[in-house]
Design a protein around this motif. Structure first.
Motif, PDB file in Angstrom:
ATOM      1  N   ILE A 191      51.118 -23.228 -60.565  1.00  0.00           N
ATOM      2  CA  ILE A 191      50.441 -23.670 -59.435  1.00  0.00           C
ATOM      3  C   ILE A 191      51.597 -23.444 -58.422  1.00  0.00           C
ATOM      4  O   ILE A 191      51.213 -23.190 -57.112  1.00  0.00           O
ATOM      5  N   GLU A 192      52.841 -23.871 -58.316  1.00  0.00           N
ATOM      6  CA  GLU A 192      54.098 -23.473 -57.318  1.00  0.00           C
ATOM      7  C   GLU A 192      53.815 -21.889 -56.971  1.00  0.00           C
ATOM      8  O   GLU A 192      54.116 -21.746 -55.823  1.00  0.00           O
ATOM      9  N   THR A 193      53.787 -21.109 -58.029  1.00  0.00           N
ATOM     10  CA  THR A 193      53.891 -19.657 -57.535  1.00  0.00           C
ATOM     11  C   THR A 193      52.623 -19.421 -56.655  1.00  0.00           C
ATOM     12  O   THR A 193      52.874 -18.514 -55.720  1.00  0.00           O
ATOM     13  N   ALA A 194      51.313 -19.707 -57.160  1.00  0.00           N
ATOM     14  CA  ALA A 194      50.417 -19.624 -56.180  1.00  0.00           C
ATOM     15  C   ALA A 194      50.451 -20.185 -55.003  1.00  0.00           C
ATOM     16  O   ALA A 194      50.064 -19.582 -54.176  1.00  0.00           O
ATOM     17  N   ARG A 252      46.901 -32.524 -58.033  1.00  0.00           N
ATOM     18  CA  ARG A 252      47.016 -32.581 -56.513  1.00  0.00           C
ATOM     19  C   ARG A 252      47.295 -31.353 -55.775  1.00  0.00           C
ATOM     20  O   ARG A 252      46.532 -31.005 -55.056  1.00  0.00           O
ATOM     21  N   LEU A 253      48.125 -30.648 -56.198  1.00  0.00           N
ATOM     22  CA  LEU A 253      48.624 -29.588 -55.639  1.00  0.00           C
ATOM     23  C   LEU A 253      47.599 -28.203 -55.835  1.00  0.00           C
ATOM     24  O   LEU A 253      47.561 -27.544 -54.638  1.00  0.00           O
ATOM     25  N   SER A 254      47.167 -27.946 -56.720  1.00  0.00           N
ATOM     26  CA  SER A 254      46.105 -27.013 -57.133  1.00  0.00           C
ATOM     27  C   SER A 254      44.970 -27.166 -56.043  1.00  0.00           C
ATOM     28  O   SER A 254      44.110 -26.325 -55.511  1.00  0.00           O
ATOM     29  N   GLU A 295      35.134 -31.524 -48.214  1.00  0.00           N
ATOM     30  CA  GLU A 295      35.997 -32.639 -48.649  1.00  0.00           C
ATOM     31  C   GLU A 295      37.395 -32.799 -47.964  1.00  0.00           C
ATOM     32  O   GLU A 295      38.239 -31.657 -48.227  1.00  0.00           O
ATOM     33  N   PRO A 296      38.004 -33.730 -47.571  1.00  0.00           N
ATOM     34  CA  PRO A 296      39.207 -33.745 -47.042  1.00  0.00           C
ATOM     35  C   PRO A 296      40.271 -33.883 -48.211  1.00  0.00           C
ATOM     36  O   PRO A 296      39.909 -34.097 -49.284  1.00  0.00           O
ATOM     37  N   ARG A 297      41.442 -33.588 -47.739  1.00  0.00           N
ATOM     38  CA  ARG A 297      42.661 -33.344 -48.682  1.00  0.00           C
ATOM     39  C   ARG A 297      43.166 -34.836 -48.907  1.00  0.00           C
ATOM     40  O   ARG A 297      42.915 -35.835 -48.093  1.00  0.00           O
ATOM     41  N   TRP A 298      43.749 -35.117 -49.944  1.00  0.00           N
ATOM     42  CA  TRP A 298      44.225 -36.554 -50.668  1.00  0.00           C
ATOM     43  C   TRP A 298      45.378 -36.611 -49.688  1.00  0.00           C
ATOM     44  O   TRP A 298      46.088 -35.970 -49.277  1.00  0.00           O
TER      45      TRP A 298
END
Length: 347
Positions: A278-281, A312-314, A344-347
């Protein structure tokens, strides 16, 4: 950080493994006054599990966490917390200390799980109660381990200075025992410095972040291999994973890609593999390499579908990709599996 709405987490309730009890059940378990103030509860016979059985249950659910089985966590964690708290009421002496240690580890699991879902305030509730149980256990490794998760929870609600303060204090607490450390102690000590590095990076303190990464690197070198003592997944590879994350937090996107993209994480638990993907993406997307970012997420989804779909991040990354003109079809399909609706809004 805004707390996600119940609507945004509703799809987790549809997990094949979760049955009826999902996040609402975990929230209720953490808010149950009967264990917080047993004097106020109706008297009842305490029917506690045998400690060996309880320890096996804790280990089994940690295994589910490290395999990113979110449905299993949502279903079983409420019961585990209840069983652990019941044990603290039933046992005393050395058995009571063991029961408090297991209670600490159960709450640590809840805190880590809730942090990934974006439930920052509830994660802090779990972490703070776990830290209290850890202190009662009188076990320095347990205290250090819970301090690490409590610090992560503080980071999730934007309390970066408090997070670093807690983790750094816990690391100093362990330092006198580093002359002849166990692998467990060394792993927890190094992991505390990784949390410190992340908190410092969130405050844009490059020098402090690098100093803590170097401390963690030294601990990993001393450990000598990638391990999973006290469920830390600590070792040289996990330090490199955090170097990627710290680089992203400091805005060094190219450095994050250089470290993260070629890193082989296959020897680590699924949770660590997916979190690094996820971080690399995120780094690849920031560099406008969208197809590669999606490929990283899709590959990670194969081994840890729950983590990719509910982290949450992905979810934020996929929402961001969807705002681009003519978003790639794989991103649209992934958003559908995530239960993300257009606009849909982001968290």
């Amino acid at each position: 950080m805004p707390i996600p709405t119940r609507k945004s987490l509703r799809s987790l309730q549809w997990s094949d493994d979760s049955g009826r009890e999902t996040i609402p059940a975990l929230r209720a378990a953490l808010h149950d006054y009967r264990h917080l103030a047993p004097a106020l509860a109706s008297p009842a016979a305490v029917d506690a599990l045998a400690l060996t059985e309880l320890e096996n249950d804790v280990a089994a659910i940690w295994n589910a966490y490290q395999h990113s089985r979110y449905g299993t966590l949502a279903r079983r964690l409420p019961h585990l917390i209840h069983d652990c708290l019941t044990a603290t009421e039933a046992y005393d002496g050395d058995d009571g200390l063991r029961a408090h240690a297991m209670t600490a580890y159960a709450h640590q699991l809840a805190a880590l799980f809730l942090t990934k879902l974006g439930e920052g305030d509830l994660a802090w509730t779990a972490a703070s109660r776990g830290l209290a149980a850890a202190n009662t256990s009188e076990d320095h490794v347990v205290i250090g381990s819970l301090s690490r998760s409590a610090a992560h929870s503080l980071i999730s609600i934007g309390e970066y200075a408090q997070a670093r303060g807690l983790a750094a204090t816990a690391a100093r607490f362990l330092e006198p025992r580093l002359a002849t450390p166990t692998p467990q102690l060394l792993s927890v000590y190094g992991s505390l410095h990784l949390v410190c590095a992340l908190a410092a990076a969130r405050k844009d303190d490059r020098s402090c972040a690098n100093s803590h990464i170097n401390e963690a690197d030294a601990a990993a070198t001393r450990l000598g291999t990638d391990g999973n003592h006290v469920w830390t997944a600590f070792g040289p590879t996990n330090v490199s994973i955090h170097k990627t994350t710290v680089a992203m937090e400091l805005g060094d996107v190219q450095r994050a890609i250089t470290i993260g993209a070629p890193l082989d994480t296959t020897a680590l638990p699924v949770e660590r593999q997916v979190r690094h993907a996820i971080e690399t993406a995120r780094a690849l997307a920031r560099w406008n390499r969208i197809d590669e970012a999606l490929a990283a997420l899709l590959d990670a989804e194969i081994i840890g579908p729950d983590q990719v779909r509910y982290h949450r991040l992905s979810r934020d990354l996929v929402r961001e990709i969807l705002t681009r003109p003519r978003p790639p079809r794989p991103a649209v399909e992934l958003s559908e599996r995530m239960g993300i609706r257009p606009g849909e809004p982001r968290w």
